[in-house]
Scaffold this motif. Structure first.
Motif, PDB file in Angstrom:
ATOM      1  N   SER A  11      -3.687  -1.158   7.201  1.00  0.00           N
ATOM      2  CA  SER A  11      -2.977  -2.285   6.599  1.00  0.00           C
ATOM      3  C   SER A  11      -3.208  -2.261   5.102  1.00  0.00           C
ATOM      4  O   SER A  11      -4.306  -1.946   4.655  1.00  0.00           O
ATOM      5  CB  SER A  11      -3.505  -3.615   7.149  1.00  0.00           C
ATOM      6  OG  SER A  11      -2.973  -3.876   8.416  1.00  0.00           O
ATOM      7  N   VAL A  12      -2.175  -2.602   4.347  1.00  0.00           N
ATOM      8  CA  VAL A  12      -2.321  -2.637   2.897  1.00  0.00           C
ATOM      9  C   VAL A  12      -1.554  -3.833   2.348  1.00  0.00           C
ATOM     10  O   VAL A  12      -0.495  -4.196   2.873  1.00  0.00           O
ATOM     11  CB  VAL A  12      -1.853  -1.292   2.285  1.00  0.00           C
ATOM     12  CG1 VAL A  12      -0.361  -1.097   2.467  1.00  0.00           C
ATOM     13  CG2 VAL A  12      -2.226  -1.185   0.826  1.00  0.00           C
ATOM     14  N   LEU A  13      -2.110  -4.483   1.353  1.00  0.00           N
ATOM     15  CA  LEU A  13      -1.451  -5.613   0.711  1.00  0.00           C
ATOM     16  C   LEU A  13      -0.674  -5.075  -0.482  1.00  0.00           C
ATOM     17  O   LEU A  13      -1.245  -4.460  -1.379  1.00  0.00           O
ATOM     18  CB  LEU A  13      -2.485  -6.645   0.250  1.00  0.00           C
ATOM     19  CG  LEU A  13      -1.951  -7.898  -0.444  1.00  0.00           C
ATOM     20  CD1 LEU A  13      -1.035  -8.691   0.474  1.00  0.00           C
ATOM     21  CD2 LEU A  13      -3.111  -8.770  -0.908  1.00  0.00           C
ATOM     22  N   LEU A  14       0.633  -5.264  -0.477  1.00  0.00           N
ATOM     23  CA  LEU A  14       1.487  -4.729  -1.535  1.00  0.00           C
ATOM     24  C   LEU A  14       1.959  -5.847  -2.446  1.00  0.00           C
ATOM     25  O   LEU A  14       2.345  -6.929  -1.988  1.00  0.00           O
ATOM     26  CB  LEU A  14       2.685  -4.007  -0.916  1.00  0.00           C
ATOM     27  CG  LEU A  14       2.308  -2.786  -0.067  1.00  0.00           C
ATOM     28  CD1 LEU A  14       3.484  -2.329   0.777  1.00  0.00           C
ATOM     29  CD2 LEU A  14       1.822  -1.643  -0.956  1.00  0.00           C
ATOM     30  N   LEU A  88       6.025   0.592  11.338  1.00  0.00           N
ATOM     31  CA  LEU A  88       5.704  -0.078  10.069  1.00  0.00           C
ATOM     32  C   LEU A  88       6.103  -1.538  10.208  1.00  0.00           C
ATOM     33  O   LEU A  88       7.262  -1.828  10.511  1.00  0.00           O
ATOM     34  CB  LEU A  88       6.483   0.574   8.923  1.00  0.00           C
ATOM     35  CG  LEU A  88       6.138   2.035   8.667  1.00  0.00           C
ATOM     36  CD1 LEU A  88       7.345   2.813   8.189  1.00  0.00           C
ATOM     37  CD2 LEU A  88       5.036   2.153   7.645  1.00  0.00           C
ATOM     38  N   LEU A  99       1.708  -4.639   4.637  1.00  0.00           N
ATOM     39  CA  LEU A  99       2.357  -3.579   5.408  1.00  0.00           C
ATOM     40  C   LEU A  99       1.310  -2.999   6.353  1.00  0.00           C
ATOM     41  O   LEU A  99       0.240  -2.583   5.921  1.00  0.00           O
ATOM     42  CB  LEU A  99       2.890  -2.486   4.472  1.00  0.00           C
ATOM     43  CG  LEU A  99       3.505  -1.268   5.173  1.00  0.00           C
ATOM     44  CD1 LEU A  99       4.821  -1.631   5.855  1.00  0.00           C
ATOM     45  CD2 LEU A  99       3.753  -0.138   4.182  1.00  0.00           C
ATOM     46  N   VAL A 101       0.785  -0.081   9.212  1.00  0.00           N
ATOM     47  CA  VAL A 101       1.347   1.107   9.834  1.00  0.00           C
ATOM     48  C   VAL A 101       0.460   1.508  11.003  1.00  0.00           C
ATOM     49  O   VAL A 101      -0.764   1.496  10.897  1.00  0.00           O
ATOM     50  CB  VAL A 101       1.514   2.261   8.825  1.00  0.00           C
ATOM     51  CG1 VAL A 101       0.192   2.661   8.211  1.00  0.00           C
ATOM     52  CG2 VAL A 101       2.130   3.477   9.486  1.00  0.00           C
TER      53      VAL A 101
END
Lengths: 129, 115
Positions: A11-14, A88, A99, A101
């Motif tokens: 998980s990533v914070l965009l 995604l 996001l 994945v």
């Protein structure tokens, strides 16, 4: 011996709203900036995905699920390898997006498409004939 | 300013990762049994139950489930079966997890810098 399902999740914070993240995830020229050096994508269910790498390696597959600005799922495989499923998921947090994945190989990769259909049904998007 | 990514499980066969990856290992007791077998190959259900607050029968059921998932194998030795990890399955899975995880770390790093 049963083959074990393998799954990886990140998980990533965009720092961008969901609409911009969606574009980065479905537009071929944007995808070529991060997913693979060359990407071809038909962003609809049943569409083809092709990724090409500098060493000539190719991954090919099919798009399984497209939920605008929310979810994209596809299966792909390296030449000669087992297919895996990539999903995604975009979650809006104010003007930013988380996001997530998930890539799954092995037996459970076949289960996931049915979960996608169930989810679509619960959201009223799938009509049973 | 770049936003930090959310914490993700560390690579390798740490406790959290094994549970997340393998459905059969979603249970903490089963994860304990895997750890115990890693340290003590050839243990019996009785021996493993001695370390846990559950019955030998419950341990045997867990071991059966792990066996069906291909993570543990057993051999008859004397009165009780002895259990061992199926190292091949775990190693292969760990390799896949490591490689695919690293790929996604790279990709998501590029995506973060792009947006």
């Amino acid at each position: 011996m049963t083959k074990l399902p393998h799954t990886v999740s990140r998980s990533v914070l965009l720092d961008a709203p969901a609409e911009r993240v969606w574009e980065a995830v479905t537009d071929e020229s944007a995808l070529a900036e991060w997913l693979a050096p060359e990407v071809e994508l038909e962003p609809h269910e049943g569409g083809e995905i092709v990724c090409r790498y500098e060493d000539g390696e190719e991954r090919r597959g099919q798009v399984e699920l497209v939920e605008e600005a929310e979810r994209l799922a596809f299966q792909w495989r390296r030449q000669g390898a087992e297919p895996s499923r990539v999903e995604l998921v975009l979650d809006s947090v104010a003007e930013r997006t988380i996001l997530t994945v998930t890539e799954t190989a092995g037996p459970s990769a076949c289960v996931a498409p049915r979960l996608g259909a169930l989810r679509a049904l619960l959201r009223g998007r799938l009509v049973l004939a | 300013m770049a936003s930090p990514g959310l914490p993700t499980p560390p690579p390798g066969l740490g406790d959290a990762r094994v549970g997340a990856v393998f459905g059969a290992l979603a249970d903490p007791t089963r994860r304990h049994l895997i750890e115990a077998l890693a340290h003590e190959p050839g243990a019996t259900a009785t021996g493993l139950a001695a370390e846990l607050p559950i019955s030998r029968q419950a341990v045997a059921k867990h071991l059966q489930l792990l066996g069906r998932a291909g993570l543990v194998r057993s051999r008859r030795s004397g009165r009780e079966a002895r259990f061992e990890l199926e190292a091949g399955a775990l190693t292969e899975a760990a390799a896949w997890i490591g490689a695919v995880g690293a790929e996604w770390d790279d990709r998501l790093g590029r995506l973060q810098r792009l947006l």
